[in-house]
Design a protein around this motif. Structure first.
Motif, mmCIF file in Angstrom:
data_model
loop_
_atom_site.group_PDB
_atom_site.id
_atom_site.type_symbol
_atom_site.label_atom_id
_atom_site.label_comp_id
_atom_site.label_asym_id
_atom_site.label_seq_id
_atom_site.Cartn_x
_atom_site.Cartn_y
_atom_site.Cartn_z
ATOM 1 N N VAL A 292 -13.541 -6.700 12.245
ATOM 2 C CA VAL A 292 -12.912 -5.771 13.183
ATOM 3 C C VAL A 292 -11.611 -5.271 12.550
ATOM 4 C CG1 VAL A 292 -11.882 -5.485 15.463
ATOM 5 C CG2 VAL A 292 -13.903 -6.943 15.172
ATOM 6 N N ALA A 293 -11.489 -3.955 12.409
ATOM 7 C CA ALA A 293 -10.296 -3.391 11.793
ATOM 8 C C ALA A 293 -10.134 -1.937 12.195
ATOM 9 C CB ALA A 293 -10.353 -3.501 10.269
ATOM 10 N N ASP A 294 -8.896 -1.489 12.233
ATOM 11 C CA ASP A 294 -8.555 -0.102 12.546
ATOM 12 C C ASP A 294 -8.522 0.694 11.249
ATOM 13 O OD1 ASP A 294 -6.780 2.280 13.089
ATOM 14 O OD2 ASP A 294 -6.770 1.369 15.083
ATOM 15 N N SER A 295 -9.046 1.906 11.271
ATOM 16 C CA SER A 295 -9.088 2.721 10.054
ATOM 17 C C SER A 295 -7.699 3.106 9.553
ATOM 18 C CB SER A 295 -9.919 3.994 10.294
ATOM 19 O OG SER A 295 -9.346 4.784 11.317
ATOM 20 N N LEU A 296 -6.695 3.013 10.408
ATOM 21 C CA LEU A 296 -5.330 3.319 9.998
ATOM 22 C C LEU A 296 -4.566 2.067 9.588
ATOM 23 C CD1 LEU A 296 -4.276 6.035 12.608
ATOM 24 C CD2 LEU A 296 -5.305 6.316 10.355
ATOM 25 N N SER A 297 -5.207 0.923 9.655
ATOM 26 C CA SER A 297 -4.562 -0.333 9.266
ATOM 27 C C SER A 297 -5.607 -1.246 8.631
ATOM 28 C CB SER A 297 -3.925 -1.003 10.494
ATOM 29 O OG SER A 297 -3.210 -2.160 10.121
ATOM 30 N N LEU A 298 -6.138 -0.817 7.505
ATOM 31 C CA LEU A 298 -7.219 -1.541 6.858
ATOM 32 C C LEU A 298 -6.700 -2.835 6.221
ATOM 33 C CD1 LEU A 298 -9.037 1.473 5.153
ATOM 34 C CD2 LEU A 298 -9.781 0.199 7.174
ATOM 35 N N PRO A 299 -7.448 -3.929 6.349
ATOM 36 C CA PRO A 299 -6.994 -5.231 5.852
ATOM 37 C C PRO A 299 -7.376 -5.495 4.399
ATOM 38 C CG PRO A 299 -9.029 -5.524 7.035
ATOM 39 C CD PRO A 299 -8.720 -4.042 7.088
ATOM 40 N N HIS A 300 -7.430 -4.440 3.588
ATOM 41 C CA HIS A 300 -7.909 -4.577 2.215
ATOM 42 C C HIS A 300 -6.785 -4.329 1.205
ATOM 43 C CE1 HIS A 300 -11.757 -4.461 4.204
ATOM 44 N NE2 HIS A 300 -11.589 -3.204 4.565
ATOM 45 N N GLN A 301 -6.904 -4.944 0.044
ATOM 46 C CA GLN A 301 -5.956 -4.695 -1.023
ATOM 47 C C GLN A 301 -6.147 -3.294 -1.591
ATOM 48 O OE1 GLN A 301 -6.811 -7.998 -3.693
ATOM 49 N NE2 GLN A 301 -4.946 -9.040 -3.036
ATOM 50 N N ASP A 302 -5.063 -2.666 -1.979
ATOM 51 C CA ASP A 302 -5.129 -1.333 -2.569
ATOM 52 C C ASP A 302 -5.739 -1.396 -3.965
ATOM 53 O OD1 ASP A 302 -3.809 -0.521 -0.312
ATOM 54 O OD2 ASP A 302 -1.875 -0.181 -1.294
ATOM 55 N N GLY A 303 -6.495 -0.341 -4.280
ATOM 56 C CA GLY A 303 -6.971 -0.163 -5.641
ATOM 57 C C GLY A 303 -7.984 -1.167 -6.144
ATOM 58 N N ARG A 304 -8.745 -1.789 -5.267
ATOM 59 C CA ARG A 304 -9.630 -2.878 -5.689
ATOM 60 C C ARG A 304 -11.127 -2.564 -5.551
ATOM 61 N NH1 ARG A 304 -7.078 -7.822 -6.262
ATOM 62 N NH2 ARG A 304 -9.080 -8.402 -7.198
ATOM 63 N N PHE A 305 -11.484 -1.419 -4.940
ATOM 64 C CA PHE A 305 -12.892 -1.203 -4.609
ATOM 65 C C PHE A 305 -13.515 -0.067 -5.417
ATOM 66 C CE2 PHE A 305 -10.982 -3.426 -1.102
ATOM 67 C CZ PHE A 305 -11.923 -4.413 -0.831
ATOM 68 N N ASP A 306 -14.802 -0.227 -5.684
ATOM 69 C CA ASP A 306 -15.531 0.750 -6.494
ATOM 70 C C ASP A 306 -15.936 1.982 -5.701
ATOM 71 O OD1 ASP A 306 -15.608 -0.984 -8.816
ATOM 72 O OD2 ASP A 306 -17.096 -2.176 -7.712
ATOM 73 N N PHE A 307 -16.074 1.826 -4.406
ATOM 74 C CA PHE A 307 -16.514 2.945 -3.574
ATOM 75 C C PHE A 307 -16.146 2.677 -2.118
ATOM 76 C CE2 PHE A 307 -19.924 -0.110 -3.255
ATOM 77 C CZ PHE A 307 -20.325 -0.027 -1.939
ATOM 78 N N ALA A 308 -16.254 3.719 -1.331
ATOM 79 C CA ALA A 308 -16.088 3.593 0.122
ATOM 80 C C ALA A 308 -16.895 4.685 0.794
ATOM 81 C CB ALA A 308 -14.619 3.708 0.522
ATOM 82 N N ILE A 309 -17.403 4.389 1.979
ATOM 83 C CA ILE A 309 -17.995 5.429 2.819
ATOM 84 C C ILE A 309 -17.302 5.365 4.181
ATOM 85 C CG2 ILE A 309 -20.226 5.457 1.653
ATOM 86 C CD1 ILE A 309 -21.396 3.826 3.961
ATOM 87 N N CYS A 310 -17.187 6.522 4.787
ATOM 88 C CA CYS A 310 -16.593 6.625 6.128
ATOM 89 C C CYS A 310 -17.353 7.737 6.840
ATOM 90 C CB CYS A 310 -15.104 6.930 6.025
ATOM 91 S SG CYS A 310 -14.238 6.942 7.618
ATOM 92 N N ILE A 311 -18.336 7.355 7.623
ATOM 93 C CA ILE A 311 -19.316 8.287 8.165
ATOM 94 C C ILE A 311 -19.088 8.512 9.660
ATOM 95 C CG2 ILE A 311 -21.773 8.845 8.331
ATOM 96 C CD1 ILE A 311 -20.639 8.422 5.432
ATOM 97 N N ALA A 312 -18.724 9.744 10.020
ATOM 98 C CA ALA A 312 -18.557 10.127 11.433
ATOM 99 C C ALA A 312 -17.522 9.258 12.143
ATOM 100 C CB ALA A 312 -19.901 10.081 12.161
ATOM 101 N N VAL A 313 -16.369 9.116 11.528
ATOM 102 C CA VAL A 313 -15.304 8.270 12.072
ATOM 103 C C VAL A 313 -13.986 9.026 12.229
ATOM 104 C CG1 VAL A 313 -13.884 6.221 11.647
ATOM 105 C CG2 VAL A 313 -16.320 6.178 11.081
ATOM 106 N N VAL A 314 -13.550 9.679 11.152
ATOM 107 C CA VAL A 314 -12.219 10.309 11.126
ATOM 108 C C VAL A 314 -12.069 11.359 12.220
ATOM 109 C CG1 VAL A 314 -10.586 11.595 9.685
ATOM 110 C CG2 VAL A 314 -12.028 9.836 8.655
ATOM 111 N N HIS A 315 -13.162 11.990 12.619
ATOM 112 C CA HIS A 315 -13.072 13.035 13.648
ATOM 113 C C HIS A 315 -12.717 12.477 15.034
ATOM 114 C CE1 HIS A 315 -17.730 12.477 13.685
ATOM 115 N NE2 HIS A 315 -17.172 11.584 14.485
ATOM 116 N N HIS A 316 -12.688 11.152 15.184
ATOM 117 C CA HIS A 316 -12.278 10.561 16.459
ATOM 118 C C HIS A 316 -10.766 10.388 16.572
ATOM 119 C CE1 HIS A 316 -16.197 9.877 18.136
ATOM 120 N NE2 HIS A 316 -16.584 9.058 17.176
ATOM 121 N N LEU A 317 -10.030 10.666 15.508
ATOM 122 C CA LEU A 317 -8.569 10.588 15.550
ATOM 123 C C LEU A 317 -8.022 11.902 16.078
ATOM 124 C CD1 LEU A 317 -8.152 8.743 12.168
ATOM 125 C CD2 LEU A 317 -7.737 7.782 14.436
#
Length: 251
Positions: free
Chosen positions: A115-140
């Motif tokens: 469980v996490a908020d898209s504006l407060s992600l619990p991940h380290q910066d610069g560590r991931f090979d990819f990301a997807i964000c599908i039909a989410v940002v338009h709810h802000l």
């Protein structure tokens, strides 16, 4: 650049309906507005919503299948986790604001979901090979917050990492919704949940309608937001009433 929140009256998108008398994002704090018109709604409809979300969208599936074996990435706003198991040779950490959807997503082992908020992600910066964000940002509910979400996604990517972002389009003249370029960009979209026969016999309503807030992106707006937060658009396009962009950190 700070932008003003939308001032148009949010409305139901059912054809022939009068505008829904719902407070607009400029009349209340964005966090409170989204809590009421997005987060609380998905908590209530999670099971029903999940039952309608099972088939991967072609471009999302293609993006995930194109990744190198052993890639590690994120599904931000993963919902019921339908994309977690698309490619068995990669590992995905899913996250969603809805605890009820995350409970469903966790069944897609060995992948993880939190469980996490898209504006407060619990991940380290610069560590991931990819990301997807599908039909989410338009709810802000403000452009400032939508750009912040895109920036948060890009910040998680390592060197050479790419993110795929999908948002609903304003240009949907050919769809059942009938939206087009002349329409409002900030709308309330109904979700109708029908009760089972047994529940109705026990006194439940036959159906309940929940209103969800959406910002409908015009052509080029998603790309502008990516560039505006220091990202670079690798590829972008339109699919099934959505705008999408594959992007990466600049430099």
């Amino acid at each position: 650049m700070k932008t003003s929140p939308p001032s148009e009256t949010s409305k139901s998108v059912l054809k022939g309906d009068q505008p829904t008398p719902t407070p607009t994002p400029d009349q209340v704090q964005p966090e409170s507005y989204e809590e009421q018109h997005v987060h609380q709604v998905y908590e209530q409809i999670a099971s029903h919503f999940s039952s309608t979300r099972y088939k991967p969208w072609p471009i999302v599936e293609s993006f995930l299948q194109s990744l190198a074996p052993g890639s590690i990435g994120l599904d931000i706003g993963c919902g019921n986790g339908k994309y977690l198991a698309v490619n068995k040779d990669i590992f995905i950490i899913g996250s969603d604001r809805s605890s009820n959807l995350v409970k469903i997503a966790r069944h897609h082992e060995p992948h993880a979901a939190v469980v996490a908020d898209s504006l407060s992600l619990p991940h380290q910066d610069g560590r991931f090979d990819f990301a997807i964000c599908i039909a989410v940002v338009h709810h802000l509910s403000t452009r400032e917050r939508r750009k912040e979400a895109v920036e948060s996604i890009l910040r998680c990517l390592g060197t050479g990492g790419r993110a795929l972002v999908y948002v609903w389009a304003l240009e949907q003249r050919g769809s059942r919704r009938g939206w087009d370029e002349s329409g409002e960009q900030d709308v309330m979209v109904p979700w109708v949940m029908k009760s089972g026969k047994k529940a109705v016999e026990e006194g439940a309503e036959k159906e309940r309608t929940f209103q969800r807030y959406y910002h409908l992106y015009r052509r080029g707006e998603l790309e502008e937001d990516v560039v505006g937060v220091g990202g670079e658009v690798v590829e972008s396009g339109y699919e099934k009433d959505n705008w999408w962009a594959i992007c990466r950190r600049r430099g």
